[in-house]
Design an enzyme around this catalytic site. Structure first.
Site, PDB file in Angstrom:
ATOM      1  N   ARG A 164       0.885  -1.186   0.000  1.00  0.00           N
ATOM      2  CA  ARG A 164       0.000   0.000   0.000  1.00  0.00           C
ATOM      3  C   ARG A 164       0.909   1.218   0.000  1.00  0.00           C
ATOM      4  O   ARG A 164       1.212   1.782   1.041  1.00  0.00           O
ATOM      5  CB  ARG A 164      -0.904  -0.041   1.230  1.00  0.00           C
ATOM      6  N   SER A 233     -12.827  -3.320   0.097  1.00  0.00           N
ATOM      7  CA  SER A 233     -13.165  -2.750   1.405  1.00  0.00           C
ATOM      8  C   SER A 233     -14.671  -2.589   1.518  1.00  0.00           C
ATOM      9  O   SER A 233     -15.293  -2.025   0.621  1.00  0.00           O
ATOM     10  CB  SER A 233     -12.543  -1.361   1.569  1.00  0.00           C
ATOM     11  N   LYS A 262      -5.056   6.097   8.175  1.00  0.00           N
ATOM     12  CA  LYS A 262      -5.923   6.513   7.047  1.00  0.00           C
ATOM     13  C   LYS A 262      -6.785   7.682   7.501  1.00  0.00           C
ATOM     14  O   LYS A 262      -7.549   7.550   8.461  1.00  0.00           O
ATOM     15  CB  LYS A 262      -6.793   5.321   6.626  1.00  0.00           C
TER      16      LYS A 262
HETATM   17  C1  LIG Z   1      -7.244  -5.685   3.784  1.00  0.00           C
HETATM   18  C2  LIG Z   1      -7.603  -4.273   3.535  1.00  0.00           C
HETATM   19  N1  LIG Z   1      -8.818  -3.828   3.889  1.00  0.00           N
HETATM   20  C3  LIG Z   1      -9.161  -2.546   3.670  1.00  0.00           C
HETATM   21  C4  LIG Z   1      -8.256  -1.672   3.085  1.00  0.00           C
HETATM   22  C5  LIG Z   1      -8.623  -0.248   2.778  1.00  0.00           C
HETATM   23  O1  LIG Z   1      -8.621  -0.056   1.377  1.00  0.00           O
HETATM   24  P1  LIG Z   1      -9.224   1.288   0.725  1.00  0.00           P
HETATM   25  O2  LIG Z   1     -10.629   1.401   1.182  1.00  0.00           O
HETATM   26  O3  LIG Z   1      -8.957   1.213  -0.730  1.00  0.00           O
HETATM   27  O4  LIG Z   1      -8.369   2.415   1.369  1.00  0.00           O
HETATM   28  P2  LIG Z   1      -6.830   2.648   1.095  1.00  0.00           P
HETATM   29  O5  LIG Z   1      -6.081   1.465   1.594  1.00  0.00           O
HETATM   30  O6  LIG Z   1      -6.671   2.764  -0.403  1.00  0.00           O
HETATM   31  O7  LIG Z   1      -6.525   3.899   1.827  1.00  0.00           O
HETATM   32  C6  LIG Z   1      -7.004  -2.170   2.736  1.00  0.00           C
HETATM   33  N2  LIG Z   1      -6.080  -1.389   2.164  1.00  0.00           N
HETATM   34  N3  LIG Z   1      -6.683  -3.463   2.971  1.00  0.00           N
HETATM   35  C1  LIG Z   2      -6.083   1.174   5.179  1.00  0.00           C
HETATM   36  C2  LIG Z   2      -7.141   1.204   6.183  1.00  0.00           C
HETATM   37  N1  LIG Z   2      -8.443   0.973   5.852  1.00  0.00           N
HETATM   38  C3  LIG Z   2      -9.264   1.038   6.879  1.00  0.00           C
HETATM   39  S1  LIG Z   2      -8.465   1.434   8.291  1.00  0.00           S
HETATM   40  C4  LIG Z   2      -6.968   1.471   7.499  1.00  0.00           C
HETATM   41  C5  LIG Z   2      -5.690   1.786   8.174  1.00  0.00           C
HETATM   42  C6  LIG Z   2      -5.166   0.658   8.972  1.00  0.00           C
HETATM   43  O1  LIG Z   2      -3.943   1.016   9.531  1.00  0.00           O
HETATM   44  P1  LIG Z   2      -3.556   0.683  11.028  1.00  0.00           P
HETATM   45  O2  LIG Z   2      -3.413  -0.794  11.122  1.00  0.00           O
HETATM   46  O3  LIG Z   2      -2.247   1.402  11.231  1.00  0.00           O
HETATM   47  O4  LIG Z   2      -4.642   1.250  11.902  1.00  0.00           O
END
Ligand SMILES: Cc1ncc(COP(=O)(O)OP(=O)(O)O)c(N)n1
Ligand SMILES: Cc1ncsc1CCOP(=O)(O)O
Length: 340
Positions: A164, A233, A262
């Site tokens: 990511r 998601s 995020k």
């Molecule tokens: C395993 C997993 N779940 C949820 C997310 C979040 O993805 P997304 O909604 O596209 O948000 P960003 O990651 O792009 O900020 C994820 N990355 N992985």
């Molecule tokens: C990418 C993402 N999507 C929902 S919450 C999140 C952030 C998760 O990061 P952390 O494990 O540091 O809380």
């Protein structure tokens, strides 16, 4: 439609569904559901097609099937409406028969091969157990390359990796993704790419993870083919039902807890996670603010399709990634042996 629903309800039925799919001039198919207390406007985009013969009986049969599976009335109607919308969409180009109305393909779930709709998944759901999601900012802060971070996570016991890399330049990202593929494959750990279908294709990654505002799952599937893993998601049961219809392999659901990783991310809590898991047949991984202090509480929910946790900062914003992964692995193993 609202007053029609109320008038029909006065005649005795406990629930009323008034169909408004063909209302002239509307670009949405709005149906009205009334349970005697509340009116629910159920709206999905109107699918423009002449192939609508059989939609009413299919909708009714699908509601009956959902009720037989134990669903309450409103979710049963919502699932059925979504199914009909998907079937209309999949069969909108078919040209059979004469006359103004053609039949739609209410067997689409059985014709998966024809529609490339839902393949036998290449994802082993147990791979979602300890899902490590990288973050370029955190790697920079600790002076690490993506490859080193990925290696450390796998050495600690991560069962799947997602790159990511929100601010990486394409050329650099592709090179790093190729090296990470080598590392992951030498350990037999799947590698997914966040958002970037182009990078996933170029490095032949095992799949992608997309969000609700990224490339739609169906388009991603068309681009990647049936053999790749696609995660999506989902924060709500409706999104989770759609994920299944669209051919996703798993759901990432969260934020479960508040997170700094995020921005502007809605926290859905354990209740939100439970609602998503219960509304879907897909394996689910929980994400957002999860670490060794609260992973047990998540897995303790004991939901059969909740397969693990996805974690960013509790692994990658730490001095020793592999140590943190090991600790988390132990917490998760303990929790899952308790709920079995
Ligand atoms: C395993 C997993 N779940 C949820 C997310 C979040 O993805 P997304 O909604 O596209 O948000 P960003 O990651 O792009 O900020 C994820 N990355 N992985
Ligand atoms: C990418 C993402 N999507 C929902 S919450 C999140 C952030 C998760 O990061 P952390 O494990 O540091 O809380």
């Amino acid at each position: 439609m609202h007053s029609a629903a109320k008038l029909l309800h006065q005649m005795g039925p406990r629930h009323v569904l008034v169909k408004g799919g063909d209302l002239p001039g509307s670009c949405d198919a709005v149906d009205v559901f009334f349970d005697g207390e509340r009116i629910h406007d159920l709206s999905l985009p109107h699918v423009k097609t002449r192939n609508t013969h059989g939609t009413g009986c299919t909708l009714a049969s699908c509601i009956a099937a959902e009720l037989a599976k134990g669903s309450p009335m409103l979710p049963a109607v919502q699932v059925a409406k979504r199914f009909v919308e998907n079937a209309l969409d999949y069969s909108k180009e078919i040209s059979i028969g004469k006359g103004p109305q053609g039949p739609f393909d209410h067997f689409l779930m059985l014709n998966r091969k024809v529609h490339n709709f839902r393949k036998k998944t290449v994802l082993d759901p147990s791979d979602l157990f300890l899902y490590a999601v990288t973050d370029s900012g955190m790697n920079r802060k600790w002076g690490r390359s993506i490859e080193d971070a990925v290696k450390a996570a796998i050495e600690g016991g991560a069962t799947i990796i997602q790159l990511r890399e929100k601010d990486a330049e394409t050329r650099n990202f592709l090179e790093a993704a190729k090296s990470c593929m080598e590392v992951c494959h030498s350990w037999g750990v799947p590698l997914l790419i966040n958002d970037r279908i182009d990078i996933a294709l170029a490095c032949d990654a095992d799949g992608v993870h997309v969000g609700q505002s990224d490339m739609p799952v169906r388009t991603a599937r068309a681009l990647l083919g049936p053999e790749k893993i696609i995660g999506v998601s989902c924060k709500t049961p409706e999104q989770a039902q759609q994920a299944y219809m669209d051919g996703a392999d798993y759901i990432g659901s969260g934020g479960i807890y508040p997170t700094n990783t995020k921005e502007n991310n809605l926290t859905i809590g354990l209740e939100g996670l439970k609602a998503v898991c219960l509304s879907s047949k897909l394996p689910v991984v929980a994400i957002g603010g999860i670490g060794i202090s609260n992973a047990h509480a998540v897995m303790e929910l004991g939901l059969p399709n909740l397969k693990g946790v996805a974690v960013v900062s509790a692994l990658f914003d730490q001095e020793c990634i592999s140590t943190e992964v090991k600790k988390l692995y132990e917490v998760l193993s303990r929790a899952s042996s308790e709920v079995k």
